[in-house]
Scaffold this active site. Structure first.
Site, PDB file in Angstrom:
ATOM      1  N   CYS A  73       4.941  -5.834   9.363  1.00  0.00           N
ATOM      2  CA  CYS A  73       6.009  -5.914   8.354  1.00  0.00           C
ATOM      3  C   CYS A  73       6.489  -4.485   8.106  1.00  0.00           C
ATOM      4  O   CYS A  73       5.678  -3.559   8.004  1.00  0.00           O
ATOM      5  CB  CYS A  73       5.486  -6.541   7.065  1.00  0.00           C
ATOM      6  SG  CYS A  73       4.837  -8.198   7.341  1.00  0.00           S
ATOM      7  N   CYS A 113      -1.606  -2.315  -0.212  1.00  0.00           N
ATOM      8  CA  CYS A 113      -2.591  -2.496   0.851  1.00  0.00           C
ATOM      9  C   CYS A 113      -2.463  -1.473   1.962  1.00  0.00           C
ATOM     10  O   CYS A 113      -1.384  -1.133   2.406  1.00  0.00           O
ATOM     11  CB  CYS A 113      -2.519  -3.915   1.399  1.00  0.00           C
ATOM     12  SG  CYS A 113      -1.012  -4.315   2.288  1.00  0.00           S
ATOM     13  N   ASN A 162       6.055  -0.676  -3.698  1.00  0.00           N
ATOM     14  CA  ASN A 162       5.188   0.478  -3.884  1.00  0.00           C
ATOM     15  C   ASN A 162       5.409   1.444  -2.720  1.00  0.00           C
ATOM     16  O   ASN A 162       5.171   1.091  -1.576  1.00  0.00           O
ATOM     17  CB  ASN A 162       3.745  -0.048  -3.895  1.00  0.00           C
ATOM     18  CG  ASN A 162       2.762   0.955  -4.455  1.00  0.00           C
ATOM     19  OD1 ASN A 162       3.135   1.933  -5.087  1.00  0.00           O
ATOM     20  ND2 ASN A 162       1.499   0.695  -4.212  1.00  0.00           N
ATOM     21  N   CYS A 191      -9.816  -7.317  -4.533  1.00  0.00           N
ATOM     22  CA  CYS A 191      -8.909  -7.505  -3.400  1.00  0.00           C
ATOM     23  C   CYS A 191      -9.639  -7.085  -2.129  1.00  0.00           C
ATOM     24  O   CYS A 191     -10.084  -5.943  -2.020  1.00  0.00           O
ATOM     25  CB  CYS A 191      -7.670  -6.646  -3.646  1.00  0.00           C
ATOM     26  SG  CYS A 191      -6.525  -6.681  -2.283  1.00  0.00           S
ATOM     27  N   CYS A 200      -3.283  -4.377  11.141  1.00  0.00           N
ATOM     28  CA  CYS A 200      -2.643  -5.688  11.130  1.00  0.00           C
ATOM     29  C   CYS A 200      -1.620  -5.741  12.257  1.00  0.00           C
ATOM     30  O   CYS A 200      -0.919  -4.765  12.515  1.00  0.00           O
ATOM     31  CB  CYS A 200      -1.950  -5.932   9.785  1.00  0.00           C
ATOM     32  SG  CYS A 200      -1.179  -7.564   9.695  1.00  0.00           S
ATOM     33  N   CYS A 211       5.049  -2.137   5.141  1.00  0.00           N
ATOM     34  CA  CYS A 211       3.623  -2.202   4.806  1.00  0.00           C
ATOM     35  C   CYS A 211       2.811  -1.138   5.534  1.00  0.00           C
ATOM     36  O   CYS A 211       2.945  -0.959   6.749  1.00  0.00           O
ATOM     37  CB  CYS A 211       3.103  -3.587   5.159  1.00  0.00           C
ATOM     38  SG  CYS A 211       1.320  -3.754   4.969  1.00  0.00           S
ATOM     39  N   GLU A 230     -10.404  -1.147   3.161  1.00  0.00           N
ATOM     40  CA  GLU A 230     -10.304  -0.911   1.722  1.00  0.00           C
ATOM     41  C   GLU A 230     -10.654  -2.155   0.928  1.00  0.00           C
ATOM     42  O   GLU A 230     -10.364  -3.263   1.352  1.00  0.00           O
ATOM     43  CB  GLU A 230      -8.872  -0.547   1.348  1.00  0.00           C
ATOM     44  CG  GLU A 230      -8.381   0.670   2.050  1.00  0.00           C
ATOM     45  CD  GLU A 230      -6.921   0.935   1.744  1.00  0.00           C
ATOM     46  OE1 GLU A 230      -6.360   1.833   2.345  1.00  0.00           O
ATOM     47  OE2 GLU A 230      -6.350   0.214   0.897  1.00  0.00           O
ATOM     48  N   GLU A 254      -4.066  -9.748   8.169  1.00  0.00           N
ATOM     49  CA  GLU A 254      -3.494 -11.079   7.941  1.00  0.00           C
ATOM     50  C   GLU A 254      -4.667 -12.077   7.975  1.00  0.00           C
ATOM     51  O   GLU A 254      -5.200 -12.374   9.049  1.00  0.00           O
ATOM     52  CB  GLU A 254      -2.449 -11.389   9.022  1.00  0.00           C
ATOM     53  CG  GLU A 254      -1.987 -12.830   9.089  1.00  0.00           C
ATOM     54  CD  GLU A 254      -1.607 -13.445   7.749  1.00  0.00           C
ATOM     55  OE1 GLU A 254      -0.791 -12.879   7.012  1.00  0.00           O
ATOM     56  OE2 GLU A 254      -2.149 -14.525   7.424  1.00  0.00           O
ATOM     57  N   SER A 288       3.611 -14.563   1.284  1.00  0.00           N
ATOM     58  CA  SER A 288       4.447 -13.369   1.188  1.00  0.00           C
ATOM     59  C   SER A 288       5.815 -13.735   1.736  1.00  0.00           C
ATOM     60  O   SER A 288       6.015 -13.745   2.945  1.00  0.00           O
ATOM     61  CB  SER A 288       3.829 -12.230   2.007  1.00  0.00           C
ATOM     62  OG  SER A 288       2.607 -11.860   1.436  1.00  0.00           O
ATOM     63  N   LEU A 289       6.748 -14.026   0.850  1.00  0.00           N
ATOM     64  CA  LEU A 289       8.062 -14.494   1.300  1.00  0.00           C
ATOM     65  C   LEU A 289       8.986 -13.295   1.551  1.00  0.00           C
ATOM     66  O   LEU A 289       9.475 -13.102   2.655  1.00  0.00           O
ATOM     67  CB  LEU A 289       8.636 -15.461   0.267  1.00  0.00           C
ATOM     68  CG  LEU A 289       9.729 -16.376   0.788  1.00  0.00           C
ATOM     69  CD1 LEU A 289       9.210 -17.326   1.852  1.00  0.00           C
ATOM     70  CD2 LEU A 289      10.357 -17.180  -0.354  1.00  0.00           C
ATOM     71  N   HIS A 290       9.240 -12.522   0.513  1.00  0.00           N
ATOM     72  CA  HIS A 290       9.977 -11.250   0.603  1.00  0.00           C
ATOM     73  C   HIS A 290      11.407 -11.353   1.124  1.00  0.00           C
ATOM     74  O   HIS A 290      12.098 -10.325   1.267  1.00  0.00           O
ATOM     75  CB  HIS A 290       9.224 -10.219   1.457  1.00  0.00           C
ATOM     76  CG  HIS A 290       7.791 -10.021   1.067  1.00  0.00           C
ATOM     77  ND1 HIS A 290       7.331 -10.195  -0.214  1.00  0.00           N
ATOM     78  CD2 HIS A 290       6.700  -9.671   1.802  1.00  0.00           C
ATOM     79  CE1 HIS A 290       6.031  -9.957  -0.244  1.00  0.00           C
ATOM     80  NE2 HIS A 290       5.630  -9.643   0.956  1.00  0.00           N
TER      81      HIS A 290
END
Ligand code: SAH
Ligand code: SF4
Length: 378
Positions: free
Chosen positions: A128, A355, A312, A117, A124, A131, A96, A182, A236-238
């Site tokens: 995570c 994503c 999201n 983007c 990946c 995701c 994408e 990644e 990307s801490l999260h």
């Protein structure tokens, strides 16, 4: 990485490699610049369009290189300002590319700021838990040419006028490497692609306009800090503590905060520019005021900007975003701690802009991958 036709994509060649290949073929080295000018300034899609080259040279280019490593399957335009391209690679994998338009004060939509983007891998490996890109695992790295060609697709849609009148060769303002994959796990191809994007013979886009987002591969962040290119970095801490981060990001076991944060500091110190900490807000996972306070401390130590992203929704996953008052309360803790913070009330929500989601839906519809039950991921 080559396509099914076995030819390397021409958009993955640099001035140096193309010059060397031409020399070996008995051609004059200056032809390399001519070819690159056709590709990037004049937007040629085939060797045949390169009319100031001899017919045998055009035939050799067409035989030797792939000119279309990605093919568009169509775009979804959201009711707001996002376009999402689904692209098929030569081995039938899907990736994408998204265009995000931010209208500028006082100018029309056509002059809006455009950020693209891009994806760097098919799937990946980092898994995570929130995701869509990680759901079906990792399939392969994208080649440099496949990364660059995503941007060519954007340029072709946005600005069919060729040749370009000015030095502004790219039809967009910024790139964020936040699509599928990644990026720092595909380090060499990424750097080669971004070198081509940055070069004056390529898309001539300043490195400061390019942000690479990583889930936190500490050694590669250190390595990136040594690169002369001067890219921007988002992490990307999260999760602001190992306990919370570990629950949703398996990568935290390998690179816990005590490894990640010093690497981020090295990058920030070397570049003298603010890095960004991405923090998805997920209800009852990482949206507590204790997390906000811990994040404030981290951001202050790193002198970093914080980007809060309300989660999201991904089909099949149990997570949801907190209510707006909770999001605001979280942001206020950071503001009171004098941290620079934005809440990205994200654009393109209605076309699943996070994503990996469009690709996931298409593959599920085509039956190429099976949906993962929510329980298995929780
Ligand atoms: N692998 C890299 C870059 C791609 S992900 C990384 O993790 O940084 C780009 C960003 O989208 C990351 O910050 C990621 O955490 C975020 N993201 C993934 N799924 C999301 C979702 N469902 N809602 C909001 N953001 C999401
Ligand atoms: Fe991979 Fe980034 Fe998604 Fe994590 S958030 S699974 S690292 S694409």
């Amino acid at each position: 990485m080559q396509g099914l036709t076995g030819k390397p994509p021409i958009h993955g060649e640099t001035l140096e490699t193309l010059t060397a290949a031409l020399k070996e073929h008995g051609e004059k080295p200056f032809r390399a610049r001519q070819i690159l000018e056709w590709l990037y300034k004049k937007r040629a899609a085939t060797a045949d369009e390169m009319t100031n080259l001899s017919k045998p040279l055009r035939a050799w280019l067409a035989e030797t290189y792939e000119f279309a490593p990605t093919a568009r399957l169509g775009a979804k335009t959201s009711s707001d300002v996002t376009d999402k391209f689904l692209l098929r690679l030569q081995d039938k994998s899907l990736i994408e590319t998204v265009i995000i338009r931010a209208p500028q004060e006082g100018v029309g939509q056509d002059r809006s700021r455009k950020t693209v983007c891009i994806s760097t891998q098919v799937g990946c490996a980092y898994g995570c838990k929130f995701c869509a890109s990680g759901l079906a695992g990792w399939k392969r790295d994208l080649s440099a040419g496949e990364i660059v060609h995503q941007l060519i697709q954007v340029c072709r849609q946005e600005d069919p006028l060729t040749p370009r009148a000015s030095d502004e060769i790219a039809s967009f303002d910024n790139i964020v490497v936040m699509g599928m994959g990644e990026p720092l796990a595909n380090y060499d191809n990424l750097l080669r692609a971004l070198g081509i994007v940055n070069a004056d013979w390529g898309l001539n886009l300043g490195a400061r306009r390019i942000t690479v987002s990583t889930s936190g591969l500490a050694p590669q962040i250190e390595r990136l800090s040594q690169e002369p290119l001067g890219l921007r970095l988002a992490i990307s801490l999260h999760g602001a503590t190992d306990e919370v981060r570990q629950q949703i990001m398996p990568v935290n076991r390998k690179y816990p905060l005590e490894k990640l944060l010093p690497a981020a500091k090295t990058f920030a110190d070397r570049h003298g520019r603010m890095i960004t900490l991405e923090f998805i807000l997920i209800r009852e996972i990482n949206d507590s005021m204790e997390q906000a306070r811990a994040l404030t401390k981290i951001a202050r130590d790193l002198h970093a900007h914080v980007n809060l992203i309300p989660y999201n929704k991904v089909e099949g996953l149990p997570w949801v975003r907190p209510e707006i008052p909770r999001q605001d309360a979280f942001a206020n803790v950071l503001r009171e701690g004098r941290v620079s913070v934005t809440i990205r009330r994200e654009k393109g929500h209605d076309i699943n802009a996070a994503c990996g989601q469009l690709r996931l839906q298409t593959e599920m519809a085509e039956g190429t991958i099976a949906p993962v039950p929510a329980k298995a991921r929780a």
